[in-house]
Structures are given as C-alpha cells and as structure tokens.
Motif scaffolding. Structure first.
Motif, PDB file in Angstrom:
ATOM      1  N   LYS A 171      28.047   4.041   7.208  1.00  0.00           N
ATOM      2  CA  LYS A 171      27.665   3.958   8.624  1.00  0.00           C
ATOM      3  C   LYS A 171      26.255   4.468   8.852  1.00  0.00           C
ATOM      4  CE  LYS A 171      28.581   2.702  12.779  1.00  0.00           C
ATOM      5  NZ  LYS A 171      27.165   2.741  13.157  1.00  0.00           N
ATOM      6  N   ASN A 172      25.822   5.417   8.064  1.00  0.00           N
ATOM      7  CA  ASN A 172      24.426   5.834   8.079  1.00  0.00           C
ATOM      8  C   ASN A 172      24.056   6.327   6.682  1.00  0.00           C
ATOM      9  OD1 ASN A 172      24.747   8.882   7.931  1.00  0.00           O
ATOM     10  ND2 ASN A 172      25.906   8.458   9.805  1.00  0.00           N
ATOM     11  N   ASP A 173      22.761   6.479   6.439  1.00  0.00           N
ATOM     12  CA  ASP A 173      22.309   6.760   5.079  1.00  0.00           C
ATOM     13  C   ASP A 173      22.638   8.174   4.600  1.00  0.00           C
ATOM     14  OD1 ASP A 173      20.573   7.981   6.793  1.00  0.00           O
ATOM     15  OD2 ASP A 173      18.748   7.193   5.893  1.00  0.00           O
ATOM     16  N   LYS A 174      23.156   9.043   5.498  1.00  0.00           N
ATOM     17  CA  LYS A 174      23.554  10.387   5.085  1.00  0.00           C
ATOM     18  C   LYS A 174      25.064  10.577   5.108  1.00  0.00           C
ATOM     19  CE  LYS A 174      19.234  12.456   6.715  1.00  0.00           C
ATOM     20  NZ  LYS A 174      18.606  13.468   7.611  1.00  0.00           N
ATOM     21  N   ASP A 175      25.767   9.538   5.510  1.00  0.00           N
ATOM     22  CA  ASP A 175      27.233   9.596   5.616  1.00  0.00           C
ATOM     23  C   ASP A 175      27.854   9.467   4.226  1.00  0.00           C
ATOM     24  OD1 ASP A 175      29.859   9.504   6.340  1.00  0.00           O
ATOM     25  OD2 ASP A 175      29.629   7.928   7.835  1.00  0.00           O
ATOM     26  N   GLU A 176      28.731  10.388   3.880  1.00  0.00           N
ATOM     27  CA  GLU A 176      29.401  10.319   2.590  1.00  0.00           C
ATOM     28  C   GLU A 176      30.632   9.416   2.621  1.00  0.00           C
ATOM     29  OE1 GLU A 176      30.303  14.203   1.186  1.00  0.00           O
ATOM     30  OE2 GLU A 176      28.207  14.841   1.060  1.00  0.00           O
ATOM     31  N   ASP A 177      31.018   8.968   3.800  1.00  0.00           N
ATOM     32  CA  ASP A 177      32.210   8.150   3.955  1.00  0.00           C
ATOM     33  C   ASP A 177      31.873   6.687   3.677  1.00  0.00           C
ATOM     34  OD1 ASP A 177      34.746   7.324   4.471  1.00  0.00           O
ATOM     35  OD2 ASP A 177      34.732   7.765   6.612  1.00  0.00           O
ATOM     36  N   ILE A 178      32.351   6.174   2.557  1.00  0.00           N
ATOM     37  CA  ILE A 178      32.105   4.785   2.175  1.00  0.00           C
ATOM     38  C   ILE A 178      33.026   3.879   2.988  1.00  0.00           C
ATOM     39  CG2 ILE A 178      32.281   3.111   0.285  1.00  0.00           C
ATOM     40  CD1 ILE A 178      31.625   5.417  -1.639  1.00  0.00           C
TER      41      ILE A 178
END
Length: 256
Positions: A171-178
């Motif tokens: 969802k964003n480039d720092k989100d760890e949730d794939i």
C-alpha cells in the motif's frame, strides 16, 4: 481499449519454477501466426524444454485462420453463464471482448499446464505504456490482509517493492504488509522498468477489486503505467525476438 495484436507465450519449468518466454503470437486482422522466440533456447539449455505438441518444430512459422487451440482453450466460452461476470472481473466491455484482449488481461493460466500469456504493451501517443495484471499469491495472505484488499478503491496507488527475489505489492513503500505479488512471468520485465526509469516514472494503481465470490486469482486487478526514457522499449530484449531464421509456413486449415 485497443486490442493487442501481439502476445507472448511463457513456460514454467516444474522443477525450478523458473519462467521462460518461448513464443510469440501475432494477428494481422486475418490470420494468426505463431513462432518460437529466442527465449526457448534458454528454456531448452537450462531446463530441457521440449517443443509443444501443437508446434513441434522450433524454426517454423505456424499460420492459421483460427486462434490456435493452445490459446483458444484459455479463453472462456461466451456460452458459459458466468461469461458476463468474467468480463467484469477483467474490466473489459462486452463489445470489446476480443480473445486476444481477454488473454492479455487474464494471463490465460490454467491449473492443468505450465503456460501463461504475456501482453505486449504498445505506447500511446504520449509514449506511455499500460500493462494490466492480477495480483498473485493472494491465497497465501492472512484474512485481515484480504479484507484490506477488499476495501481498495479504483486508482488507489500501490507500490512495487523488490523483496527476497520477489516483486511485492504494498500500500505504500514503507508498509511491511504485502498485498500481493507481481506475476512471476512479468517480474523481470517490470523490475527492468523500475531499474531503468526509477519509481517516479512507473505508476501502479488499483484498476478493480472483485469481491467474493470472485476467486482470489481475480480479486485484485492492477494497472501499471510507465513512461520509458532514452528509447527503452519493454518486451524487446533478445528473448522476445523470433527464433525463426528462414520463413517457413506450416498452414493450419482448421480451428484445432
């Protein structure tokens, strides 16, 4: 929506799980033509690829008035009751349901073999390329992540993050949730776009979310838009070029 006139065929080795571009399908408005591409030699040398039953000779051009069975068998029949729903999943208008457009959008994968269809994106008047694909491996995600995907809206921005040899969607480039994975058969080409032109010129957005009972393989449709700099053209490396050295025709006179 412009119907693509060129598609590529990819093959996956069952042992290494590696994908190889092995063939090219073209349609000139009258006849379909298939040739193997130079990528088939890598598949042979690396994984022992054998020519497809429908196309037994590597250095021939196959011509048909009908779409070859290896491709037509991957297009849902118009007589099926869920055909209209299928077009909605692909976000293709009913009056534009050309078989090549369907294959380019769906990927044409079946559980019974190891082949997939790749689109060949053409630039528009402004030099922009568009490529659609469904997020892969959603069946491996946590149910909370699936619920997050279900809430996505069209044109929401997504990010491509290279992680452990996989091109992941977030969802964003720092989100760890794939929230999905780029199809493996497109991974190298999309990664090359990012590498050559930087993330600022590659935009990934949600095209459509198909809620349950739509199968997860068709849940999240993504649209990638890229502006290629310095004359770079995706899907143009040697593995996409015809293996054929001299033009030879193997004419198909029937649809199978």
């Amino acid at each position: 929506m412009k119907t693509p006139q060129t598609l590529f065929l990819a093959w996956q080795d069952s042992d290494s799980r590696s994908w190889f571009t092995i063939g090219r399908l073209t349609f000139d408005g009258n006849k379909y033509k298939f040739v193997y591409t130079k990528g088939v030699k890598e598949a042979q040398n690396t994984c022992g690829f054998e020519p497809l039953y429908s196309f037994p000779k590597l250095k021939e051009e196959y011509t048909s008035n009908y779409l070859f069975a290896v491709f037509s068998n991957r297009v849902m029949s118009r007589s099926r009751p869920d055909y209209t729903d299928f077009l909605k999943w692909l976000n293709i208008p009913e009056n534009e349901d050309d078989p090549l457009a369907i294959l380019a959008r769906s990927g044409g994968q079946r559980e019974t073999d190891s082949l997939a269809v790749l689109p060949y994106p053409e630039p528009d008047k402004e030099g922009l390329y568009q490529l659609h694909f469904f997020a892969h491996q959603l069946q491996n995600l946590h149910k909370d992540t699936i619920e997050k995907i279900n809430r996505f809206k069209p044109k929401e921005k997504l990010f491509l993050v290279y992680d452990n040899k996989e091109l992941t969607l977030r969802k964003n480039d720092k989100d760890e949730d794939i929230v999905g994975y780029c199809p493996s058969y497109l991974k190298s080409e999309i990664y090359e776009l990012i590498r050559k032109d930087s993330k600022s010129s590659v935009l990934l957005e949600v095209e459509r979310v198909n809620l349950s009972p739509t199968p997860l393989q068709f849940r999240l449709l993504c649209r990638l838009t890229a502006f290629c700099k310095n004359g770079y053209r995706p899907f143009s490396s040697s593995k996409y070029q015809p293996l054929l050295e001299k033009k030879q025709n193997n004419i198909y006179s029937n649809p199978i």
